[in-house]
Design an enzyme around this catalytic site. Structure first.
Site, PDB file in Angstrom:
ATOM      1  N   THR A  57       0.834  -1.189   0.000  1.00 58.68           N
ATOM      2  CA  THR A  57       0.000   0.000   0.000  1.00 58.68           C
ATOM      3  C   THR A  57       0.874   1.247   0.000  1.00 58.68           C
ATOM      4  O   THR A  57       1.747   1.398   0.855  1.00 58.68           O
ATOM      5  CB  THR A  57      -0.923  -0.005   1.234  1.00 58.68           C
ATOM      6  OG1 THR A  57      -1.801  -1.123   1.138  1.00 58.68           O
ATOM      7  CG2 THR A  57      -1.740   1.271   1.317  1.00 58.68           C
ATOM      8  N   TYR A  70      -7.969  -8.223   6.153  1.00 60.48           N
ATOM      9  CA  TYR A  70      -8.985  -7.516   5.378  1.00 60.48           C
ATOM     10  C   TYR A  70     -10.243  -8.386   5.239  1.00 60.48           C
ATOM     11  O   TYR A  70     -10.319  -9.470   5.813  1.00 60.48           O
ATOM     12  CB  TYR A  70      -8.402  -7.058   4.051  1.00 60.48           C
ATOM     13  CG  TYR A  70      -7.290  -6.048   4.242  1.00 60.48           C
ATOM     14  CD1 TYR A  70      -7.551  -4.806   4.836  1.00 60.48           C
ATOM     15  CD2 TYR A  70      -5.975  -6.332   3.887  1.00 60.48           C
ATOM     16  CE1 TYR A  70      -6.533  -3.885   5.041  1.00 60.48           C
ATOM     17  CE2 TYR A  70      -4.949  -5.410   4.093  1.00 60.48           C
ATOM     18  CZ  TYR A  70      -5.232  -4.190   4.674  1.00 60.48           C
ATOM     19  OH  TYR A  70      -4.233  -3.270   4.896  1.00 60.48           O
TER      20      TYR A  70
END
Length: 373
Positions: A35, A191
């Site tokens: 990310t 997630y």
């Protein structure tokens, strides 16, 4: 200690060609998804991102996996300035990056991600969704612009689960249209899909909870939906982990549960499993096999392995001793975008410096760090 000649022979396997399904790779070295929160506020890929991804291709990596891309305009976005594949304009913003990576001889896969209860920045919706109304452990990540505890999520309805699955499928089709070589479904690191798999986080009493098969149901249905959307020839992979960005030490119940999980995943129409641990070569459960080895043994699928593999000998060990087909680098790739070329020519490999990700893990901060170095 390995001599120069034996070390060279060991690391040579990293440069063997390999196939993942129908996808031929020039070597076994890939860039792991990381990310970087460097898209526009509206989730569009940028020119600096194009330079960032193409540098890995120019540096010799055979495959690049993008950072996690949010999949819909509901609850999937995890971070402010995260790129997406949620609409046609976001799709089109990726096309120059894909073309430039291909022009440099590498392949590129889009990782598709729904943050679920770990979302700490979503421009579309207020509040978060997860399998159950359980506040995530830990605190939001400051280097991704988060602060404080995670909000308490609302338990997803079956309709919302179906909408999330449809979002993955639609984003996968956009990835195909953008020219990507495949997609990787993010089923790891805490997630959404991993939240459903995790006991204590998933307290559902319906078909999406309870047993391993129930807790994996959303993952299985997501894979099937993605495969139906992209057809039989497009590459589809799945990322898998025990630890999470908000709980580094989480473990499954043991090797028997790992065998059940990977046995179920092995029956899916996917081309590879991408395992990630802090140190990929370590036993998954105190002693015995690594997670990569367990995934390979029980799924029968090609395996990518990730986790502190910036030492070339360690990377080669995952292939020779743990059954991995490809190794993926995060910190090593951030330190040297040309890591493969450096290994091939016996050039120096520096230690990772965490300042490249602080105070923000974005490309602007990385550029400032390099300018000051």
């Amino acid at each position: 200690m390995a001599t120069n000649s034996t070390a060279k022979a060991a690391t040579q396997r990293l440069f063997d060609s390999v196939k993942l399904g129908s996808l031929a790779l020039d070597n076994r070295l890939a860039v792991a998804p990381m990310t970087r929160i460097s898209a526009t506020e509206t989730g569009h890929a940028t020119a600096p991102m194009c330079d960032y991804y193409s540098a890995f291709a120019e540096g010799g990596f055979g495959l690049i996996i993008t950072e996690g891309l949010y999949t819909d305009e509901a609850f999937s976005q995890g971070y402010h300035f995260q790129p997406g594949l949620a609409d046609a304009s976001q799709r089109d913003a990726w096309k120059p990056i894909v073309e430039r990576v291909h022009a440099s001889g590498a392949r590129i896969i889009a990782q598709l991600m729904h943050a679920g209860a770990l979302s700490q920045g979503n421009r579309f919706r207020s509040g978060t969704r997860g399998p159950s109304a359980e506040r995530p452990a830990g605190e939001q990540m400051a280097f991704y612009r988060g602060a404080g505890k995670y909000p308490l999520p609302v338990a997803m309805s079956v309709t919302e689960i179906e909408e999330a699955i449809a979002g993955f499928a639609a984003a996968a089709l956009r990835a195909c249209e953008a020219g990507f070589d495949g997609v990787e479904i993010h089923g790891a690191n805490g997630y959404l899909l991993d939240q459903f798999l995790t006991e204590g986080v998933n307290r559902r009493a319906d078909a999406y909870g309870g047993t391993v098969a129930g807790r994996l149901r959303i993952t299985l249905e997501t894979v099937e939906a993605v495969r139906a959307a992209v057809g039989p020839d497009f590459i589809v992979g799945l990322r898998s982990s025990q630890g999470k960005v908000n709980d580094f030490h989480h473990k499954w119940r043991g090797p028997e549960e790992a065998a059940e999980i990977y046995g179920l995943l092995g029956g899916l129409p996917i081309d590879y499993i991408h395992t990630t641990e802090f140190e990929a070569w370590q036993p998954a459960f105190g002693d015995g096999a690594s997670l990569a080895s367990l995934a390979k043994r029980h799924s029968g699928l090609p395996v990518m392995a990730n986790g502190s593999l910036h030492d070339p000998l360690r990377a080669a060990e995952l292939i020779s001793d743990h059954g991995a087909d490809v190794v993926t680098l995060g910190r090593g790739a951030l330190t040297h975008a040309d890591w493969p070329h450096r290994v091939a020519t016996d050039a120096e490999i520096a230690e990772f410096d965490g300042r490249i990700l602080a105070p923000l893990a974005d490309l602007e901060n990385a550029e400032r760090f390099r300018a000051a170095a």
